[in-house]
Motif scaffolding. Structure first.
Motif, PDB file in Angstrom:
ATOM      1  N   SER A  13       0.826  -1.214   0.000  1.00 19.61           N
ATOM      2  CA  SER A  13       0.000   0.000   0.000  1.00 19.61           C
ATOM      3  C   SER A  13       0.860   1.263   0.000  1.00 19.61           C
ATOM      4  N   SER A  14       2.111   1.131  -0.394  1.00 18.43           N
ATOM      5  CA  SER A  14       3.010   2.281  -0.359  1.00 18.43           C
ATOM      6  C   SER A  14       3.984   2.233  -1.533  1.00 18.43           C
ATOM      7  N   LYS A  16       7.912   3.825  -2.021  1.00 17.38           N
ATOM      8  CA  LYS A  16       9.046   4.622  -1.567  1.00 17.38           C
ATOM      9  C   LYS A  16       9.949   4.900  -2.765  1.00 17.38           C
ATOM     10  N   LYS A  34       7.912   9.191  -0.101  1.00 19.50           N
ATOM     11  CA  LYS A  34       7.031   8.037  -0.224  1.00 19.50           C
ATOM     12  C   LYS A  34       5.591   8.489  -0.427  1.00 19.50           C
ATOM     13  N   THR A  36       1.987   6.944   0.745  1.00 14.39           N
ATOM     14  CA  THR A  36       1.445   5.946   1.674  1.00 14.39           C
ATOM     15  C   THR A  36      -0.063   5.792   1.494  1.00 14.39           C
ATOM     16  N   SER A  37      -0.588   4.693   2.077  1.00 10.42           N
ATOM     17  CA  SER A  37      -2.035   4.414   2.114  1.00 10.42           C
ATOM     18  C   SER A  37      -2.670   4.427   0.723  1.00 10.42           C
TER      19      SER A  37
END
Length: 393
Positions: A13-14, A16, A34, A36-37
């Motif tokens: 779910s990310s 980077k 990054k 995220t979610s």
């Protein structure tokens, strides 16, 4: 003109990313961040070489309908305007599963991509997203070289016995073996051990990579001898949402008595178990540590007991223990968890200095303890960047 290297690490779910110089050994990126979610409430965070936060608004609005491919399609042109006028030379990717054949960084070709696609069922939370990132880059710049760095590669130094299951030989010959994961993290830690342990770095060392995904690796001569994860990244330690090692009979029971399908069981073991399942509250260790609920405390105690048991099980592979290293999100930042794990292991000569541990110092063992204990940050992106520099050179 020198150029830059882009590293991508696409998780479940990310996403980077980091940009490095293509010359020099620096492990510090000139740009990084990054997303995220992804799929829930996506958020972008970026920073420059000095650590200064970059304007998230300039990246553009994100919404829950955007998948990994959409995020990468947004990220790549944005990066083009932020790393200066130096050309992008190569993109390096963390790829979780490399199978039997890949024991080091590999340039991506159509044949390699097809081979890695076939391994996706062995790492369903990660491999499809890793490969989606590769395809998105190829769509953006088809001629740009891409390098895959595998979490399984570090463990190819293991003896055959450490890789075997007690299954019919024909299945082992087909590739049903213990592969091990988190290899980029272990590779980085193995490289910095001499600076912290001196000659002891080449001795009997166990590294505990504890995060939402968790595993341990027993090293000797800074090479992998044994590890807790096996054929998939589901095996071994209890994790954020993954069960870790489980009696295979439980799976048969769930199929035969509960009527669960393979898909149901995959979802149960990969997404509904671990800290989240036992606590019924969260997969986030910090949330559980802050909770007064008894299921949260039980989940924490089980996590630490299982981790200590697994660590003790690795000791025979290296004939003793000279040093223990904690790393990754929980390993680096949760003194309570380190203490609880080590409280089970005093018989091995593991004793912490409570004050040093509470301060998150690098050396956290008691001064007279026979086993030295460290808490070190890991840096998987630096390992990928190093492989890309070697390719450029």
């Amino acid at each position: 003109m020198s150029g830059v290297i882009l590293t991508l690490n696409a998780g479940s779910s990310s996403l980077k990313f980091a940009v490095f110089d293509d010359t020099g050994p620096s492990a510090s990126p000139i740009l990084g961040g990054k997303i995220t979610s992804i799929g829930r409430d996506p958020a972008f965070a970026g920073r420059d070489a000095s650590g200064r936060a970059l304007d998230a608004g300039a990246f553009g609005a994100l919404d829950l309908s955007m998948d990994h491919e959409d995020m990468i399609a947004r990220l790549l042109p944005w990066l083009d305007t932020h790393h200066g006028d130096r050309p992008l030379q190569v993109v390096g990717h963390r790829v979780v599963h490399g199978g039997q054949r890949h024991d080091g960084p590999t340039r991506i070709t159509d044949d390699v991509l097809a081979e890695l696609d076939a391994l996706a069922p062995l790492a369903p939370l990660h491999q499809p997203h890793n490969l989606a990132a590769i395809r998105a880059v190829a769509l953006w710049q088809p001629d740009l070289p891409q390098i895959a760095c595998f979490d399984t590669s570090f463990h190819r130094s293991q003896d055959r016995l450490a890789q075997l299951f007690a299954l019919p030989r024909a299945l082992s010959d087909e590739g049903i073996l213990r592969y091990g994961f988190h290899g980029l993290s272990y590779d980085y830690i193995s490289g910095v051990l001499p600076a912290h342990l001196g000659e002891k770095a080449n001795g009997r060392v166990i590294v505990a990579h504890l995060g939402n995904g968790s595993s341990m690796c027993a090293m000797q001569g800074r090479k992998s001898v044994a590890t807790t994860m096996g054929f998939t990244a589901l095996d071994g330690l209890m994790m954020g949402r993954r069960s870790g090692t489980i009696d295979p009979g439980v799976i048969l029971y769930l199929m035969q008595a509960k009527g669960m399908t393979a898909s149901d069981i995959e979802d149960l073991l990969y997404r509904q178990s671990g800290l989240a399942g036992v606590s019924g509250i969260s997969n986030n260790m910090q949330v559980l540590l802050e909770s007064n609920a008894s299921p949260a405390r039980e989940a924490i105690e089980l996590y630490c007991y299982r981790a200590a048991s697994a660590l003790a099980g690795l000791v025979p592979a290296i004939g003793g223990l000279d040093a223990l290293v904690f790393t990754a999100g929980i390993g680096e930042n949760a003194p309570v968890i380190r203490q609880k794990i080590c409280d089970h292991l005093g018989w091995l000569g593991i004793t912490l200095d409570p004050q040093a541990n509470a301060r998150n110092e690098v050396s956290i063992s008691a001064p007279d303890a026979p086993v030295q204990v460290l808490a070190l940050p890991t840096n998987e992106e630096a390992v990928v960047a190093r492989a890309c520099r070697d390719f450029v050179a």
